[in-house]
Scaffold this active site. Structure first.
Site, PDB file in Angstrom:
ATOM      1  N   ASP A   1      46.498  96.275 -21.940  1.00 51.49           N
ATOM      2  CA  ASP A   1      45.280  95.537 -21.530  1.00 51.49           C
ATOM      3  C   ASP A   1      43.853  95.899 -22.348  1.00 51.49           C
ATOM      4  O   ASP A   1      44.113  97.088 -22.613  1.00 51.49           O
ATOM      5  CB  ASP A   1      44.977  95.655 -20.047  1.00 51.49           C
ATOM      6  CG  ASP A   1      44.144  94.495 -19.194  1.00 51.49           C
ATOM      7  OD1 ASP A   1      42.959  94.302 -19.475  1.00 51.49           O
ATOM      8  OD2 ASP A   1      44.532  93.647 -18.491  1.00 51.49           O
TER       9      ASP A   1
ATOM     10  N   TYR B   1      38.568  76.480 -20.199  1.00 53.23           N
ATOM     11  CA  TYR B   1      39.703  77.151 -19.667  1.00 53.23           C
ATOM     12  C   TYR B   1      41.160  76.113 -19.615  1.00 53.23           C
ATOM     13  O   TYR B   1      41.995  76.406 -20.329  1.00 53.23           O
ATOM     14  CB  TYR B   1      39.549  77.518 -18.303  1.00 53.23           C
ATOM     15  CG  TYR B   1      40.506  78.533 -17.431  1.00 53.23           C
ATOM     16  CD1 TYR B   1      41.116  79.799 -18.066  1.00 53.23           C
ATOM     17  CD2 TYR B   1      41.345  77.769 -16.483  1.00 53.23           C
ATOM     18  CE1 TYR B   1      42.042  80.513 -17.473  1.00 53.23           C
ATOM     19  CE2 TYR B   1      42.312  78.642 -15.884  1.00 53.23           C
ATOM     20  CZ  TYR B   1      42.724  79.759 -16.329  1.00 53.23           C
ATOM     21  OH  TYR B   1      43.470  80.317 -15.759  1.00 53.23           O
TER      22      TYR B   1
ATOM     23  N   LYS C   1      38.200  84.861  -6.964  1.00 53.29           N
ATOM     24  CA  LYS C   1      38.505  83.416  -6.680  1.00 53.29           C
ATOM     25  C   LYS C   1      38.299  83.318  -5.083  1.00 53.29           C
ATOM     26  O   LYS C   1      38.124  84.365  -4.451  1.00 53.29           O
ATOM     27  CB  LYS C   1      40.051  83.179  -6.939  1.00 53.29           C
ATOM     28  CG  LYS C   1      40.510  83.592  -8.318  1.00 53.29           C
ATOM     29  CD  LYS C   1      40.836  82.198  -9.142  1.00 53.29           C
ATOM     30  CE  LYS C   1      41.454  82.387 -10.216  1.00 53.29           C
ATOM     31  NZ  LYS C   1      42.658  82.324 -10.496  1.00 53.29           N
TER      32      LYS C   1
ATOM     33  N   THR D   1      40.206  70.410  -1.271  1.00 50.21           N
ATOM     34  CA  THR D   1      41.662  71.190  -0.748  1.00 50.21           C
ATOM     35  C   THR D   1      42.109  71.931  -1.990  1.00 50.21           C
ATOM     36  O   THR D   1      42.106  71.588  -3.166  1.00 50.21           O
ATOM     37  CB  THR D   1      42.492  70.057  -0.275  1.00 50.21           C
ATOM     38  OG1 THR D   1      42.485  69.038  -1.267  1.00 50.21           O
ATOM     39  CG2 THR D   1      41.977  69.139   0.773  1.00 50.21           C
ATOM     40  N   ARG D   2      43.283  72.692  -1.728  1.00 43.72           N
ATOM     41  CA  ARG D   2      43.920  73.472  -2.433  1.00 43.72           C
ATOM     42  C   ARG D   2      45.355  74.048  -1.956  1.00 43.72           C
ATOM     43  O   ARG D   2      45.240  74.116  -0.791  1.00 43.72           O
ATOM     44  CB  ARG D   2      43.275  74.865  -3.054  1.00 43.72           C
ATOM     45  CG  ARG D   2      41.932  74.751  -3.981  1.00 43.72           C
ATOM     46  CD  ARG D   2      42.292  74.090  -5.335  1.00 43.72           C
ATOM     47  NE  ARG D   2      40.863  73.789  -5.935  1.00 43.72           N
ATOM     48  CZ  ARG D   2      40.021  73.035  -5.913  1.00 43.72           C
ATOM     49  NH1 ARG D   2      40.241  72.022  -5.122  1.00 43.72           N
ATOM     50  NH2 ARG D   2      38.911  73.153  -6.788  1.00 43.72           N
TER      51      ARG D   2
HETATM   52  P1  NAD Z   1      43.187  88.816 -14.406  1.00 44.30           P
HETATM   53  O1  NAD Z   1      41.745  88.540 -14.922  1.00 44.30           O
HETATM   54  O2  NAD Z   1      43.218  90.049 -13.269  1.00 44.30           O
HETATM   55  O3  NAD Z   1      44.027  89.351 -15.423  1.00 44.30           O
HETATM   56  C1  NAD Z   1      43.808  89.314 -16.784  1.00 44.30           C
HETATM   57  C2  NAD Z   1      43.716  90.567 -17.652  1.00 44.30           C
HETATM   58  O4  NAD Z   1      43.692  90.158 -19.019  1.00 44.30           O
HETATM   59  C3  NAD Z   1      42.577  91.064 -17.381  1.00 44.30           C
HETATM   60  O5  NAD Z   1      42.984  92.564 -16.798  1.00 44.30           O
HETATM   61  C4  NAD Z   1      41.784  91.226 -18.349  1.00 44.30           C
HETATM   62  O6  NAD Z   1      41.261  92.906 -18.645  1.00 44.30           O
HETATM   63  C5  NAD Z   1      42.865  91.018 -19.613  1.00 44.30           C
HETATM   64  N1  NAD Z   1      42.059  90.766 -20.968  1.00 44.30           N
HETATM   65  C6  NAD Z   1      41.218  89.986 -21.021  1.00 44.30           C
HETATM   66  N2  NAD Z   1      40.697  89.708 -22.188  1.00 44.30           N
HETATM   67  C7  NAD Z   1      41.821  90.779 -23.030  1.00 44.30           C
HETATM   68  C8  NAD Z   1      41.820  91.156 -24.184  1.00 44.30           C
HETATM   69  N3  NAD Z   1      40.867  90.667 -25.206  1.00 44.30           N
HETATM   70  N4  NAD Z   1      42.884  91.809 -24.603  1.00 44.30           N
HETATM   71  C9  NAD Z   1      43.530  92.571 -23.783  1.00 44.30           C
HETATM   72  N5  NAD Z   1      43.656  92.069 -22.248  1.00 44.30           N
HETATM   73  C10 NAD Z   1      42.461  91.455 -22.028  1.00 44.30           C
HETATM   74  O7  NAD Z   1      43.774  87.493 -13.988  1.00 44.30           O
HETATM   75  P2  NAD Z   1      45.171  87.152 -13.197  1.00 44.30           P
HETATM   76  O8  NAD Z   1      44.926  86.317 -11.926  1.00 44.30           O
HETATM   77  O9  NAD Z   1      46.009  88.576 -13.305  1.00 44.30           O
HETATM   78  O10 NAD Z   1      45.740  86.236 -14.311  1.00 44.30           O
HETATM   79  C11 NAD Z   1      46.771  86.337 -15.142  1.00 44.30           C
HETATM   80  C12 NAD Z   1      47.136  85.235 -15.834  1.00 44.30           C
HETATM   81  O11 NAD Z   1      47.380  84.231 -15.077  1.00 44.30           O
HETATM   82  C13 NAD Z   1      45.991  84.727 -16.847  1.00 44.30           C
HETATM   83  O12 NAD Z   1      46.801  84.098 -17.857  1.00 44.30           O
HETATM   84  C14 NAD Z   1      45.642  83.509 -16.034  1.00 44.30           C
HETATM   85  O13 NAD Z   1      44.815  82.746 -16.805  1.00 44.30           O
HETATM   86  C15 NAD Z   1      46.665  83.102 -15.286  1.00 44.30           C
HETATM   87  N6  NAD Z   1      46.461  82.205 -14.082  1.00 44.30           N
HETATM   88  C16 NAD Z   1      46.189  82.992 -12.918  1.00 44.30           C
HETATM   89  C17 NAD Z   1      45.838  82.145 -11.859  1.00 44.30           C
HETATM   90  C18 NAD Z   1      45.474  82.998 -10.584  1.00 44.30           C
HETATM   91  O14 NAD Z   1      45.234  82.179  -9.434  1.00 44.30           O
HETATM   92  N7  NAD Z   1      45.212  84.443 -10.387  1.00 44.30           N
HETATM   93  C19 NAD Z   1      45.911  80.947 -11.699  1.00 44.30           C
HETATM   94  C20 NAD Z   1      46.105  80.360 -12.820  1.00 44.30           C
HETATM   95  C21 NAD Z   1      46.553  80.955 -14.002  1.00 44.30           C
END
Ligand code: NAD
Length: 328
Positions: A33, A147, A190, A217-218
């Site tokens: 990360d 996004y 969120k 809604t979600r």
């Molecule tokens: P999060 O933001 O907690 O985790 C994403 C991580 O990616 C962060 O720790 C961030 O530091 C890291 N990151 C960002 N840019 C970076 C870079 N340049 N190099 C290395 N690391 C980098 O988000 P999350 O909720 O854990 O989501 C994880 C995945 O799931 C993501 O791809 C997100 O788009 C997808 N997602 C999540 C949800 C949700 O409800 N949480 C919904 C749909 C999709």
């Protein structure tokens, strides 16, 4: 599973939990990360701080691993992803294309991409009592700006790497994941975490601010169900995008009521319709999920939000904020 695994985004919410989940299964895990986990130390065997927008750093990250769970992304809640289309899209294009190419170069066998329900067309999500979204509903495309478009394009990239280069890609479309150790403040949080924070910081019978009119809604999925689903999909032979979420549709007002119930508070809702609220309604059709994995998320919103609220309440207590309700 005896293989060596890379989890990207291992400093973030889902990635950090996934490292722990895989370690509990006895897997060797490298976490990568751009930052370390905020709330507890990682259980990864090897944790590297790398910027995955850079091709050379993706090559370092993917060295000597068999499987990649790719969760790193520049993302946040609706306020964040609607405010920064250019940054979010360009950072994620770089991260995702470089990660796919590096995985192919380094001989990774299996690659999971974390897509999102934000790829679904906005024209199918314009009313609160929305029809649940099936995987095939993604086209004709009209995803969330920035996004969502980037996620949809990356799904196609996974398909191309599978077809042209034989990289076994798996694509999961998450629907609103929540739980402890997720961001709850600062602008990237969120709805469930933001509402837990606001409820915790509000005195009984006071007002709470809700984004939108509260009728949007979600559906929401607890983190432990999310991990189980990711793991099952990665073990499966299924090569197409798959929904991963619950199909219990609630309004944001109902979400607030459940959290107030957990907290034992009765609050007055003040709706701010000037704030972003995303699509009007969104739900997951889990027919394909059940067919492919023989399973679907099980943990109820009441149980999951109980764990989430208690954790956020504890964090705010540690920060000395529970006595300052005006900072909501
Ligand atoms: P999060 O933001 O907690 O985790 C994403 C991580 O990616 C962060 O720790 C961030 O530091 C890291 N990151 C960002 N840019 C970076 C870079 N340049 N190099 C290395 N690391 C980098 O988000 P999350 O909720 O854990 O989501 C994880 C995945 O799931 C993501 O791809 C997100 O788009 C997808 N997602 C999540 C949800 C949700 O409800 N949480 C919904 C749909 C999709």
């Amino acid at each position: 599973m005896t293989e060596r695994v890379l989890v990207t985004g291992a400093g973030g919410f889902i990635g950090h939990h996934l490292v722990r989940y895989l370690k509990d299964k006895g897997v060797w895990v490298r976490g990568v990360d751009i930052k370390r986990p905020e709330y507890e130390t990682t259980s990864a065997d090897d944790f590297q701080v790398l910027d995955l927008r850079r091709r050379d750093e993706c090559l370092v990250a993917t060295r000597d691993v068999d499987q990649v769970f790719h969760l790193a992304a520049d993302m946040g809640g609706i306020g964040f992803i609607t405010a920064f289309h250019a940054d979010v899209a360009s950072n994620n294009v770089l991260i995702n294309t470089h990660m796919l190419e590096a995985s192919d170069i380094n001989g990774v066998k299996r690659f999971l991409f974390s897509s999102s329900a934000c790829i679904y067309p906005q024209y199918l999500q314009d009313k609160p009592d929305v029809t649940p979204l099936k995987e095939t509903d993604a086209y004709p495309a009209d995803p969330e700006e920035g996004y969502g478009w980037e996620k949809l394009f990356m799904e196609k990239m996974c398909q191309y790497y599978l077809e042209d280069k034989g990289l076994e890609t798996r694509i999961v479309r998450f629907h609103n994941v929540y739980g402890p150790l997720g961001t709850y403040d600062g602008g990237r949080e969120k709805a469930p975490a933001a509402i837990c924070r606001k409820v915790a910081l509000t005195q009984d019978a006071d007002e709470i601010e809700i984004w939108g009119d509260g009728h949007q809604t979600r559906s929401f999925m607890y983190i432990e169900d999310c991990l189980e689903g990711i793991y099952r999909l990665m073990q499966s032979d299924y090569q197409h995008p798959l929904n991963l979420g619950t199909d219990r549709l609630v309004t944001i007002d109902e979400l607030v009521d459940i959290i107030c119930g957990v907290a034992g508070k009765c609050l007055v809702k003040r709706h701010d319709v000037s704030k972003p609220q995303g699509v009007r309604g969104r739900n997951s059709d889990n027919s394909e999920l059940r067919r492919v994995l023989g399973w679907e998320p099980l943990i109820s919103l009441e149980v999951g939000l109980g764990h989430n609220y208690n954790w956020i309440h504890e964090q705010l207590g540690r920060e000395g904020r529970l006595s300052q309700p005006t900072t909501v």
